[in-house]
Scaffold this active site. Structure first.
Site, PDB file in Angstrom:
ATOM      1  CD  GLU A  29      28.279   9.992  10.805  1.00  0.00           C
ATOM      2  OE1 GLU A  29      27.258  10.604  11.153  1.00  0.00           O
ATOM      3  OE2 GLU A  29      28.937   9.260  11.571  1.00  0.00           O
ATOM      4  CG  LEU A  58      26.162   6.803   9.910  1.00  0.00           C
ATOM      5  CD1 LEU A  58      24.767   6.450   9.438  1.00  0.00           C
ATOM      6  CD2 LEU A  58      26.213   6.977  11.393  1.00  0.00           C
ATOM      7  CB  ALA A  59      31.833   4.401  12.061  1.00  0.00           C
ATOM      8  CD  GLU A  60      28.967   8.992  14.877  1.00  0.00           C
ATOM      9  OE1 GLU A  60      28.984   7.800  15.256  1.00  0.00           O
ATOM     10  OE2 GLU A  60      28.051   9.456  14.180  1.00  0.00           O
ATOM     11  CD  GLN A  82      24.789  13.794  10.057  1.00  0.00           C
ATOM     12  OE1 GLN A  82      24.184  12.843  10.552  1.00  0.00           O
ATOM     13  NE2 GLN A  82      25.068  13.845   8.770  1.00  0.00           N
ATOM     14  CG  PHE A  83      23.260  16.973  14.896  1.00  0.00           C
ATOM     15  CD1 PHE A  83      22.730  18.255  14.915  1.00  0.00           C
ATOM     16  CD2 PHE A  83      22.937  16.135  13.848  1.00  0.00           C
ATOM     17  CE1 PHE A  83      21.896  18.694  13.901  1.00  0.00           C
ATOM     18  CE2 PHE A  83      22.102  16.567  12.831  1.00  0.00           C
ATOM     19  CZ  PHE A  83      21.577  17.847  12.856  1.00  0.00           C
ATOM     20  N   GLY A  85      25.394  15.800  20.048  1.00  0.00           N
ATOM     21  CA  GLY A  85      25.030  14.614  20.827  1.00  0.00           C
ATOM     22  C   GLY A  85      25.564  13.318  20.247  1.00  0.00           C
ATOM     23  CE1 TYR A  88      29.045  13.636  25.018  1.00  0.00           C
ATOM     24  CE2 TYR A  88      26.903  13.330  23.978  1.00  0.00           C
ATOM     25  CZ  TYR A  88      27.774  14.107  24.716  1.00  0.00           C
ATOM     26  OH  TYR A  88      27.390  15.342  25.148  1.00  0.00           O
ATOM     27  N   PRO A  89      30.272   8.536  20.714  1.00  0.00           N
ATOM     28  CG  PRO A  89      28.825   7.519  19.189  1.00  0.00           C
ATOM     29  CD  PRO A  89      29.048   8.802  19.945  1.00  0.00           C
ATOM     30  CG  HIS A 129      19.520  16.585  16.759  1.00  0.00           C
ATOM     31  ND1 HIS A 129      19.004  15.426  17.277  1.00  0.00           N
ATOM     32  CD2 HIS A 129      19.878  16.300  15.485  1.00  0.00           C
ATOM     33  CE1 HIS A 129      19.044  14.482  16.353  1.00  0.00           C
ATOM     34  NE2 HIS A 129      19.574  14.978  15.256  1.00  0.00           N
TER      35      HIS A 129
END
Ligand code: TPP
Lengths: 326, 397
Positions: A29, A58-60, A82-83, A85, A88-89, A129
């Site tokens: 992202e 935007l989709a982990e 990106q970070f 936290g 998890y997805p 974060h």
């Protein structure tokens, strides 16, 4: 030798890999035109185009899941989460799919995906974060987990991660992104094998093991201890899985004392694994119980109190005192 | 975004079939060529595709559907006899799988879920190898690259993303191939999943990625009406095919019990994808006639009348009627098919017993592709531990 920040070293390492491996590509992202929220991928889209540096939806789970498919087709995807936290997805894709495909196919398929995750606290950020989820991944067989603590390692370790046929989670110590150091771009030296620990400071009275963001803290604590006439050895683990127990064991056999420091909660963390292994391997060499210095068993606290949460020089010195008191 | 550019003459049909023009909640028309009465109808677009299927091919469709149904019965029996830990029957879904599988070409890569035994058959996967996972001797069982048929994926919907990523890889390869004037045939990917799996986030993310990158992937959803005990209505408020519109690519509902229509629609969709026109969603409207798995009891959640009504639409019966009525197959053919089926069942039965139990050392060997000290350490411990038993035995003798 060139001097650069860790962020720049990773950027240069990625550039080298994109140049050397035509099948490598970056995805994540905001990593293209923005260069990532930490600018680690700055300028790469200009140089390599949007086929090699993808601003993904935007989709982990989507990022990691499609990276798996690309790897199955022979590509070398490097994903940026990106970070910490927000990994998890994608946890399902990483642990149930990425980690297992090589084993499930009895070695017929490889999925050489690299997942870069800026992690850890100390930058006064808001919720989600500042986390250190490395133990969650280290517990999963099939993944390799590494974290550099200096620019030279960062430059080489990212390239070695991309060359590795196994999936690698590359934890970037975000509060050290701007830490400068010398990088030998000609010679990897000890970084040739990113899964080996380095003894970064020799000593005889006790050993401190750390990785990623806490290596400079461990070194500072060791330096402070010399004022009390103590000689402290510091090990930069660099790799959390595999974990180089041999290097830790050799050091403990020399010093007789072991302190492990990491930002992640102490409970169920990597420190516990090291303590257990060392008690199995070097019990009779230990002069004191292995002591862990880590986070509390709580969600990462609000930034205004994170200093109380994070292992720092004083907490490590306190642990050293306790150890040396035996 | 993904273009929904269609081959000449398809716009109208797709407007009707994919609800490209209909409101999402509106019922969707279903492409059907061979009706439950065994009579061949027509369709303005897909009849052209159906015409490519010659009588020989129709007989292959029938043979494969019959073979896989027979295999299914055999595997169910093997499970009942304790030879398999679990079985996932496909009865009722033969046309959806045999029709779509035959529409693929060898260079296409298939990502199945866990019920695609019919597709596996078409892709030449040895059905004995397919049973390894259910017998508990493997977590896969075949080399996915040999027939471009991926391992089964038990985590619902996870493979839909792998399919899209793989399709993105094909896309890149095709660009490179074009640059080098390669004559390699163009390829596409099929991702299979169920109506229940369509609720998983990964299906959504895979469709977003597929649309954004125009990936050459065909999403093949077998709507067999039940996700274990939960009906499709709990998974979706709109016909599943209509969802494609929201992502910006064509969605088509096809009669999943009509092997001719399934083949025609899938062939169209694969061509669409291979030619760079982007993804397609196919919803094969079908029914899982038996239990979800051998551990399931459908009488607890559904009416037997529903089952009976779907048996009236049986995919094999209708093709048999058609072949007989048109004089495309005689009694001898059907006898031969039955004999083939029994032969396959015999093969499966005999090979299942022979499926080797692996050595756990093999598992150590494939956790990582490269050397890993922990694996070496644990294996060394295991060897030493096992050797201890051997020397115990020696002293006992
Ligand atoms: C992520 C996940 N959740 C739950 C399950 C357990 N499970 C296995 S099959 C199934 C129902 C799937 O229904 P559907 O997608 O319609 O496919 P079908 O089995 O009917 O072909 C469930 C809930 C699973 N395998 N994976």
């Amino acid at each position: 030798m060139v001097t650069m920040t860790i962020a720049k070293a990773i950027n240069e390492g990625l550039r080298a890999s994109l140049t050397n491996n035509p099948k490598s590509l970056l995805m994540g992202e905001d990593i293209g035109h923005l260069g990532g929220v930490y600018r680690v991928t700055d300028g790469l889209i200009k140089e390599f185009g949007d086929e090699r540096v993808l601003d993904t939806p935007l989709a982990e789970s989507g990022i990691v899941g499609t990276a798996i498919g690309l790897a199955l087709r022979g590509y070398l995807p490097v994903c940026e989460i990106q970070f910490d936290g927000f990994v998890y997805p994608a946890f399902n894709q990483i642990t149930t799919q990425l980690a297992k495909i090589h084993a499930r196919s009895l070695g017929k398929l490889t999925v050489p995906v690299v997942i870069r995750i800026p992690y850890g606290g100390g930058i006064g950020s808001i919720e989600h974060h500042s986390e250190s989820p490395e133990a969650l991944f280290a517990h999963t067989a099939g993944l390799r987990i590494i974290s550099p603590s200096n620019a030279h390692d960062a430059y080489w370790m990212i390239q070695k991660a991309i060359e590795c046929q196994d999936p690698v989670i590359f934890f970037e110590p975000k509060r050290r992104y701007w830490l400068k150091g010398e990088v030998d771009v000609e010679n990897a030296g000890l970084s040739e094998d990113p899964f080996k620990a380095h003894v970064v400071r020799e000593g005889t009275d006790a050993t401190i093991v750390a990785y990623g963001p806490l290596v400079p803290v461990a070194l500072a604590a060791a330096n402070a201890a010399t004022e009390d006439g103590r000689s402290i050895e510091v090990i930069d683990l660099r790799s959390i899985s595999p974990l180089d127990f041999d290097t830790v064991e050799a050091s403990v056999k020399k010093t007789g004392r072991l302190i492990i420091a990491h930002e992640a909660p102490t409970f169920g963390g990597i420190g516990g694994e090291i303590a257990a292994r060392i008690s199995e391997r070097a019990f009779l060499h230990l002069e004191a119980p292995v002591i862990r210095v880590g986070g509390f068993h709580m969600p990462y606290p609000v930034a205004k109190v994170e200093e109380d949460y994070l292992p720092d020089i004083d907490k490590i010195l306190e642990a050293l005192d306790r150890s040396l008191a035996y | 975004m993904g273009s929904t550019q269609l081959p000449p003459g398809t716009e109208d049909t797709l407007a009707a079939t994919s609800a490209a023009a209909a409101a999402p909640g509106e019922p969707v028309e279903m492409v059907q060529l061979l009706g439950p009465d065994g009579k061949l109808g027509s369709d303005p677009v897909f009849s052209d595709y159906a015409k490519r299927i010659d009588p020989e091919k129709l007989r292959v469709f029938y043979t494969d559907m019959a073979r896989i149904r027979r295999f299914d019965q055999e595997a169910t029996a093997l499970q009942r006899q304790g030879e398999l830990a679990l079985w996932v029957p496909l009865t009722g879904q033969e046309a959806a799988q045999i029709g779509s599988g035959h529409a693929s070409q060898p260079q296409d890569y298939i990502f199945p879920t866990y019920r695609e035994h019919g597709v596996a058959l078409v892709r030449n996967v040895d059905l004995a190898e397919l049973l390894k996972q259910f017998r508990g001797v493997s977590n896969g069982g075949w080399d996915p690259r040999e027939n471009n048929f991926h391992l089964y994926t038990l985590v619902l919907a996870a493979q839909t993303l792998h399919a899209v990523g793989y399709a993105m890889g094909i896309q890149r390869d095709q660009k490179l191939a074009a640059a080098t004037d390669s004559t390699d045939p163009k390829a596409a990917v099929i991702a299979y999943f169920g109506d229940g799996a369509s609720s998983e986030g990964d299906v959504h993310e895979s469709m977003v990625f597929a649309a954004s990158y125009d990936a050459p992937v065909v999403f093949f959803c077998q709507n067999n009406h039940w996700a274990i005990s939960v009906p499709t209505e709990v998974q979706t408020k709109v016909p599943l095919a209509n969802r494609a519109k929201g992502y910006g690519f064509p969605g088509i509902r096809v009669d999943g019990n009509d092997v001719i229509a399934v083949h025609a629609v899938t062939e169209w969709a694969l061509e669409h994808a291979r030619e760079g026109r982007g993804p397609v969603l196919i919803e094969a409207y079908t029914y899982r006639v038996g239990a979800h798995t051998t551990a399931d009891d459908p009488t607890k959640y559904r009416e037997s009348a529903e089952e009976a009504a779907w048996r009236e639409k049986d995919p094999l019966d209708r093709l048999e009627s058609y072949l007989r009525a048109e004089g495309l197959a005689d009694e001898a053919f059907f006898d031969q098919v039955k004999a083939d089926g029994d032969e396959l069942a015999k093969y499966v039965r005999s090979t299942t017993h022979g499926l080797e139990v692996p050595d756990i050392r093999d598992a150590f060997a494939s956790v990582y592709a490269e050397q890993h000290p922990l694996i070496a350490e644990e294996l060394a411990w295991f060897e030493e531990y096992s050797a201890g038993f051997e020397s115990d035995e020696e002293t006992a003798h």
